[in-house]
Design a protein around this motif. Structure first.
Motif, PDB file in Angstrom:
ATOM      1  N   GLN A   1       0.830  -1.205   0.000  1.00 58.66           N
ATOM      2  CA  GLN A   1       0.000   0.000   0.000  1.00 58.66           C
ATOM      3  C   GLN A   1       0.865   1.255   0.000  1.00 58.66           C
ATOM      4  OE1 GLN A   1      -2.823   0.226   3.202  1.00 58.66           O
ATOM      5  NE2 GLN A   1      -3.955   1.922   2.296  1.00 58.66           N
ATOM      6  N   GLU A   2       2.005   1.209   0.661  1.00 60.06           N
ATOM      7  CA  GLU A   2       2.881   2.376   0.718  1.00 60.06           C
ATOM      8  C   GLU A   2       3.538   2.666  -0.625  1.00 60.06           C
ATOM      9  OE1 GLU A   2       7.158   0.837   2.268  1.00 60.06           O
ATOM     10  OE2 GLU A   2       5.530   0.654   3.716  1.00 60.06           O
ATOM     11  N   ASN A   3       3.404   1.755  -1.582  1.00 56.05           N
ATOM     12  CA  ASN A   3       4.037   1.897  -2.895  1.00 56.05           C
ATOM     13  C   ASN A   3       3.001   1.726  -4.003  1.00 56.05           C
ATOM     14  OD1 ASN A   3       6.385   2.213  -4.614  1.00 56.05           O
ATOM     15  ND2 ASN A   3       6.283   0.017  -5.011  1.00 56.05           N
ATOM     16  N   TYR A   4       1.881   2.424  -3.878  1.00 57.27           N
ATOM     17  CA  TYR A   4       0.839   2.473  -4.911  1.00 57.27           C
ATOM     18  C   TYR A   4       0.153   1.124  -5.152  1.00 57.27           C
ATOM     19  CZ  TYR A   4       3.134   6.920  -6.090  1.00 57.27           C
ATOM     20  OH  TYR A   4       3.687   8.182  -6.041  1.00 57.27           O
ATOM     21  N   MET A   5       0.276   0.188  -4.254  1.00 59.68           N
ATOM     22  CA  MET A   5      -0.218  -1.180  -4.468  1.00 59.68           C
ATOM     23  C   MET A   5       0.275  -1.720  -5.813  1.00 59.68           C
ATOM     24  SD  MET A   5      -1.671  -2.413  -1.827  1.00 59.68           S
ATOM     25  CE  MET A   5      -2.778  -3.769  -2.201  1.00 59.68           C
ATOM     26  N   LEU A   6       1.546  -1.468  -6.068  1.00 58.47           N
ATOM     27  CA  LEU A   6       2.218  -1.871  -7.300  1.00 58.47           C
ATOM     28  C   LEU A   6       3.057  -3.109  -7.035  1.00 58.47           C
ATOM     29  CD1 LEU A   6       3.326  -1.211 -10.229  1.00 58.47           C
ATOM     30  CD2 LEU A   6       5.082   0.161  -9.054  1.00 58.47           C
ATOM     31  N   ASP A   7       2.890  -4.149  -7.848  1.00 59.60           N
ATOM     32  CA  ASP A   7       3.727  -5.327  -7.680  1.00 59.60           C
ATOM     33  C   ASP A   7       5.121  -5.018  -8.240  1.00 59.60           C
ATOM     34  OD1 ASP A   7       2.078  -5.255 -10.025  1.00 59.60           O
ATOM     35  OD2 ASP A   7       2.778  -7.245 -10.591  1.00 59.60           O
ATOM     36  N   ASP A   8       6.057  -4.883  -7.328  1.00 56.87           N
ATOM     37  CA  ASP A   8       7.406  -4.415  -7.656  1.00 56.87           C
ATOM     38  C   ASP A   8       8.423  -5.270  -6.913  1.00 56.87           C
ATOM     39  OD1 ASP A   8       9.794  -3.091  -8.010  1.00 56.87           O
ATOM     40  OD2 ASP A   8       8.974  -1.092  -7.704  1.00 56.87           O
ATOM     41  N   GLY A   9       9.110  -6.137  -7.652  1.00 55.71           N
ATOM     42  CA  GLY A   9      10.095  -7.019  -7.041  1.00 55.71           C
ATOM     43  C   GLY A   9      11.253  -6.276  -6.425  1.00 55.71           C
ATOM     44  N   ALA A  10      11.647  -5.155  -7.034  1.00 54.75           N
ATOM     45  CA  ALA A  10      12.748  -4.366  -6.488  1.00 54.75           C
ATOM     46  C   ALA A  10      12.336  -3.713  -5.168  1.00 54.75           C
ATOM     47  CB  ALA A  10      13.179  -3.302  -7.497  1.00 54.75           C
ATOM     48  N   TYR A  11      11.099  -3.240  -5.095  1.00 53.79           N
ATOM     49  CA  TYR A  11      10.642  -2.592  -3.859  1.00 53.79           C
ATOM     50  C   TYR A  11      10.531  -3.597  -2.718  1.00 53.79           C
ATOM     51  CZ  TYR A  11       8.376   0.875  -0.905  1.00 53.79           C
ATOM     52  OH  TYR A  11       8.099   1.750   0.107  1.00 53.79           O
ATOM     53  N   LEU A  12      10.069  -4.813  -3.017  1.00 58.24           N
ATOM     54  CA  LEU A  12      10.025  -5.844  -1.972  1.00 58.24           C
ATOM     55  C   LEU A  12      11.424  -6.129  -1.450  1.00 58.24           C
ATOM     56  CD1 LEU A  12       7.438  -8.481  -3.302  1.00 58.24           C
ATOM     57  CD2 LEU A  12       7.041  -6.454  -1.873  1.00 58.24           C
ATOM     58  N   SER A  13      12.399  -6.162  -2.363  1.00 60.63           N
ATOM     59  CA  SER A  13      13.789  -6.389  -1.952  1.00 60.63           C
ATOM     60  C   SER A  13      14.286  -5.239  -1.086  1.00 60.63           C
ATOM     61  CB  SER A  13      14.681  -6.548  -3.188  1.00 60.63           C
ATOM     62  OG  SER A  13      14.271  -7.660  -3.964  1.00 60.63           O
ATOM     63  N   VAL A  14      13.875  -4.027  -1.422  1.00 64.69           N
ATOM     64  CA  VAL A  14      14.243  -2.852  -0.634  1.00 64.69           C
ATOM     65  C   VAL A  14      13.734  -2.992   0.799  1.00 64.69           C
ATOM     66  CG1 VAL A  14      13.611  -0.415  -0.305  1.00 64.69           C
ATOM     67  CG2 VAL A  14      14.515  -1.192  -2.504  1.00 64.69           C
ATOM     68  N   LYS A  15      12.486  -3.428   0.973  1.00 66.58           N
ATOM     69  CA  LYS A  15      11.930  -3.606   2.311  1.00 66.58           C
ATOM     70  C   LYS A  15      12.710  -4.656   3.101  1.00 66.58           C
ATOM     71  CE  LYS A  15       8.681  -2.030   3.858  1.00 66.58           C
ATOM     72  NZ  LYS A  15       8.447  -0.816   4.666  1.00 66.58           N
ATOM     73  N   ILE A  16      13.127  -5.712   2.433  1.00 68.15           N
ATOM     74  CA  ILE A  16      13.896  -6.765   3.100  1.00 68.15           C
ATOM     75  C   ILE A  16      15.284  -6.261   3.473  1.00 68.15           C
ATOM     76  CG2 ILE A  16      14.968  -9.030   2.753  1.00 68.15           C
ATOM     77  CD1 ILE A  16      12.467  -9.741   1.040  1.00 68.15           C
ATOM     78  N   LEU A  17      15.894  -5.474   2.602  1.00 67.86           N
ATOM     79  CA  LEU A  17      17.209  -4.902   2.911  1.00 67.86           C
ATOM     80  C   LEU A  17      17.138  -3.980   4.130  1.00 67.86           C
ATOM     81  CD1 LEU A  17      18.356  -4.116  -0.730  1.00 67.86           C
ATOM     82  CD2 LEU A  17      19.492  -5.709   0.842  1.00 67.86           C
ATOM     83  N   ILE A  18      16.099  -3.164   4.198  1.00 67.41           N
ATOM     84  CA  ILE A  18      15.926  -2.277   5.350  1.00 67.41           C
ATOM     85  C   ILE A  18      15.799  -3.086   6.634  1.00 67.41           C
ATOM     86  CG2 ILE A  18      14.339  -0.635   6.431  1.00 67.41           C
ATOM     87  CD1 ILE A  18      13.689   0.382   3.581  1.00 67.41           C
TER      88      ILE A  18
ATOM     89  N   GLY B   1      19.592 -12.127  11.149  1.00 66.78           N
ATOM     90  CA  GLY B   1      18.287 -11.770  11.692  1.00 66.78           C
ATOM     91  C   GLY B   1      17.118 -12.257  10.854  1.00 66.78           C
ATOM     92  N   LEU B   2      17.269 -12.249   9.539  1.00 71.01           N
ATOM     93  CA  LEU B   2      16.186 -12.704   8.664  1.00 71.01           C
ATOM     94  C   LEU B   2      15.898 -14.187   8.892  1.00 71.01           C
ATOM     95  CD1 LEU B   2      17.090 -10.908   5.301  1.00 71.01           C
ATOM     96  CD2 LEU B   2      15.532 -10.137   7.098  1.00 71.01           C
ATOM     97  N   ILE B   3      16.945 -14.954   9.097  1.00 68.33           N
ATOM     98  CA  ILE B   3      16.775 -16.390   9.358  1.00 68.33           C
ATOM     99  C   ILE B   3      15.983 -16.596  10.638  1.00 68.33           C
ATOM    100  CG2 ILE B   3      17.993 -18.555   9.868  1.00 68.33           C
ATOM    101  CD1 ILE B   3      20.316 -17.533   8.164  1.00 68.33           C
ATOM    102  N   GLN B   4      16.288 -15.827  11.654  1.00 69.93           N
ATOM    103  CA  GLN B   4      15.627 -15.978  12.948  1.00 69.93           C
ATOM    104  C   GLN B   4      14.141 -15.633  12.870  1.00 69.93           C
ATOM    105  OE1 GLN B   4      18.094 -13.491  15.421  1.00 69.93           O
ATOM    106  NE2 GLN B   4      19.930 -14.696  14.950  1.00 69.93           N
ATOM    107  N   ILE B   5      13.775 -14.673  12.038  1.00 69.89           N
ATOM    108  CA  ILE B   5      12.358 -14.322  11.884  1.00 69.89           C
ATOM    109  C   ILE B   5      11.560 -15.532  11.413  1.00 69.89           C
ATOM    110  CG2 ILE B   5      10.730 -13.053  10.409  1.00 69.89           C
ATOM    111  CD1 ILE B   5      12.532 -10.667  10.544  1.00 69.89           C
ATOM    112  N   LEU B   6      12.142 -16.303  10.516  1.00 68.45           N
ATOM    113  CA  LEU B   6      11.405 -17.403   9.876  1.00 68.45           C
ATOM    114  C   LEU B   6      11.481 -18.721  10.642  1.00 68.45           C
ATOM    115  CD1 LEU B   6      12.365 -16.639   6.168  1.00 68.45           C
ATOM    116  CD2 LEU B   6      10.168 -16.236   7.284  1.00 68.45           C
ATOM    117  N   GLU B   7      12.178 -18.722  11.777  1.00 66.35           N
ATOM    118  CA  GLU B   7      12.305 -19.978  12.530  1.00 66.35           C
ATOM    119  C   GLU B   7      10.962 -20.510  13.007  1.00 66.35           C
ATOM    120  OE1 GLU B   7      15.072 -19.039  15.598  1.00 66.35           O
ATOM    121  OE2 GLU B   7      16.858 -19.455  14.356  1.00 66.35           O
TER     122      GLU B   7
END
Length: 608
Positions: free
Chosen positions: A447-464, A480-486
């Motif tokens: 929603q914060e990105n125009y409800m646009l399906d954007d693979g680069a933007y999803l990667s940006v959120k993960i990098l942050i 930390g990302l690994i621990q979230i998904l445990e």
């Protein structure tokens, strides 16, 4: 928003001579150039009546209803839901007859889009500008010139963005200083190199299925109004009128937007990193020779990341290394290998036009499909507690538990990224908070990105999030990302089967599919331990009780019809090792007994 013209053979039969370009490869430079087959007739319509090899033109030797009817049929057959798809190029003359997305059809479609944009914007055609981008496909430059030819024929202006991504083309309609009236992206996503397609945008969003139908109707009507004479087009963008055929480097602007999003997202708690929040991280990118190579050089490196080990960044429309598809096992193995070999902290992989992505953690674990949705859900639920996450119908039981355990609501809807995003928008309009709508394919809209399906933007959120977790650990832990998904419970066994119709059922697959789902429902209701999923919006999904088996809890099975293809899709998930077979054996023999002459069960039999 699309139009197509008939192939050369069909055109000859109907009285219209239309040339289909083929590719010649230079073995020394490994580059391609287009040419017209010698046995094709290439004519241009001009005041002298002479021929021109610079233009791909169709000459009508006669105008009749048959030509119009055939062309209309071809045009509408190219609609693929909310975009256009077709065969655009041939690597040899022997298969050129398969081409149905010809340059002249692309021009006609682009012209129809320009007319529609002018009408929607309530502007004169000579006052609007349409941006055109392409992915790395070998037919891209030719079809871009064709698109521009069609746009210019209406009086509108065209803007050549060049190699681009689908999300960037939408952003070109809303970015200050650009704000083009419309945008066209030439892409066929992860399909084979000979395919191409068209996606359409205005500032209000992407095209709908009904909008595409309307554009095709407009294009067919324009063809008929000209007496069934296809329009004249240029093969090269540089040959067009330079005053109205312009160019712009929008991808650099789009990349800078992503850079600033990461800087803003990581510049918290007074942290001062000199604008280089990724310094000290090694991040590898796999663009699959599509349009995503920019992300390494124009985004990650500008933020201080070490991108050593990144691969297949150069555009090559033959896709010589692997299919650019985050769902493809070979593609995922490739990026996993790169992460492990180069000891990277994160791997990012894009599809051809970068509207999808997936990532790989520092230990080589693939984060796609359910895992990708879980990771993004964790991020948005931390930012927006108690919100709703919309997904498609084939997400796992464990994902629902993961979301609800974090206080969120999981709305499992239909397969198809457009369905998922549209449902998210619908819920938002009703007052619900929906920061994320995502399909297991990797199409994810925020929603914060125009409800646009954007693979680069999803990667940006993960990098942050990766940077945030690293800082939270005191700069000592990059996992930390690994621990979230445990806490994400994953199925012990899962499978998908695409059961194709055969015989006469192929032509009546819609009604045949309903009968198959009906019997599937009847059989499933009679099986002990099976119960209908309480909330289900597509086909029939049963919850399968597996608690009687040691270590088991529950699995599920879903049968749904394909909207566009003559087949039904069967998805199965189990909490037990090799549990899929047990679920299949409970129902497939009875289904096969009734539909063995209608459906091909060979893939299921092979698995069982």
């Amino acid at each position: 928003m699309s139009v197509f013209f008939v192939s050369s053979h069909a055109s000859v039969r109907s009285g219209t001579l239309l040339s289909n370009p083929i590719l010649d490869r230079n073995p020394q430079t490994n580059s391609f150039s287009s040419r017209i087959p010698r046995n094709s007739r290439l004519c241009s319509i001009n005041t002298q009546g002479s021929c021109s090899t610079r233009r791909i033109i169709s000459c009508c030797t006669e105008t009749n209803q048959l030509v119009e009817q055939q062309e209309s049929k071809y045009l509408f057959s190219l609609q693929n839901g909310s975009d256009i798809r077709g065969v655009a190029f041939s690597f040899d003359a022997s298969s050129s007859s398969k081409i149905n997305l010809t340059p002249t059809r692309v021009a006609e479609i682009a012209a129809a889009f320009a007319r529609t944009v002018a009408k929607e914007k309530n502007k004169a055609l000579n006052s609007i500008s349409i941006a055109i981008g392409r992915d790395s496909r070998v037919s891209g430059e030719l079809l871009l010139a064709a698109s521009a030819s069609g746009i210019l024929s209406t009086g509108a202006c065209s803007v050549n963005v060049g190699l681009a991504t689908t999300p960037a083309m939408f952003m070109s309609t809303v970015t200050d200083g650009f704000e083009y009236d419309g945008a066209i992206m030439l892409t066929a996503s992860h399909l084979p190199p000979d395919r191409n397609g068209m996606k359409f945008f205005m500032s209000s969003g992407g095209a709908s299925k009904s909008f595409i139908s309307s554009i095709l109707s407009d294009a067919a009507a324009a063809f008929e109004a000209r007496g069934s004479v296809p329009m004249e087009i240029e093969m090269e963008y540089s040959a067009l009128d330079g005053t109205r055929a312009q160019s712009a480097d929008f991808m650099s602007v789009y990349a800078s937007q992503l850079v600033e999003t990461i800087r803003n997202g990581t510049h918290i708690d007074g942290n001062d990193d000199d604008g280089m929040p990724l310094k000290g991280f090694r991040i590898v990118v796999d663009a699959g020779n599509g349009a995503g190579g920019f992300f390494a050089s124009k985004v990650l490196q500008r933020l201080g990341a070490d991108t050593t080990g990144s691969q297949f960044l150069d555009p090559d429309g033959r896709f010589p290394n692997h299919i650019p598809n985050p769902e493809d096992s070979d593609a995922m193995h490739s990026i996993i290998s790169a992460v492990i070999t180069h000891k990277a902290d994160l791997g990012i992989i894009f599809d051809t036009d970068v509207d999808r992505s997936a990532v790989v953690d520092s230990k080589g674990g693939a984060i796609n499909r359910n895992k990708l949705i879980a990771l993004l859900s964790a991020i948005v639920l931390r930012e927006t507690p108690k919100c709703t996450i919309v997904t498609d119908s084939v997400t796992s039981k464990g994902l629902k538990q993961f979301i609800t355990a974090r206080g969120g609501k999981h709305f499992r809807y239909k397969r198809g990224y457009k369905n998922v995003i549209d449902k998210g928008l619908e819920l938002i309009q009703k007052g619900e908070t929906v920061p994320l709508a995502i399909e297991t394919s990797g199409h994810g809209a925020m929603q914060e990105n125009y409800m646009l399906d954007d693979g680069a933007y999803l990667s940006v959120k993960i990098l942050i999030e990766m940077v945030r977790l690293f800082r939270e650990s005191g700069g000592t832990d990059k996992n930390g990302l690994i621990q979230i998904l445990e806490s994400l419970e994953e199925p012990k066994d899962e499978a998908e089967f695409r059961l194709k119709f055969k015989g006469e059922a192929v032509n009546e697959f819609s009604s045949a599919g309903k009968k198959v789902v009906q019997l599937f429902t009847q059989i499933g209701e009679s099986i002990d331990g099976w119960s209908q999923e309480e909330e289900n919006y597509e086909g029939m999904r049963f919850v399968v009780d597996e608690s009687q088996a040691e270590g088991g809890s529950e699995g599920w099975i879903l049968l749904r019809q394909s909207l566009h293809d003559p087949l039904v899709v069967l998805n199965v998930e189990s909490s037990l090792e090799n549990g899929v077979n047990s679920i299949l054996r409970s129902i497939i023999p009875q289904l096969e007994q009734s539909f063995e002459d209608v459906l091909d069960f060979s893939s299921v039999r092979k698995h069982m």
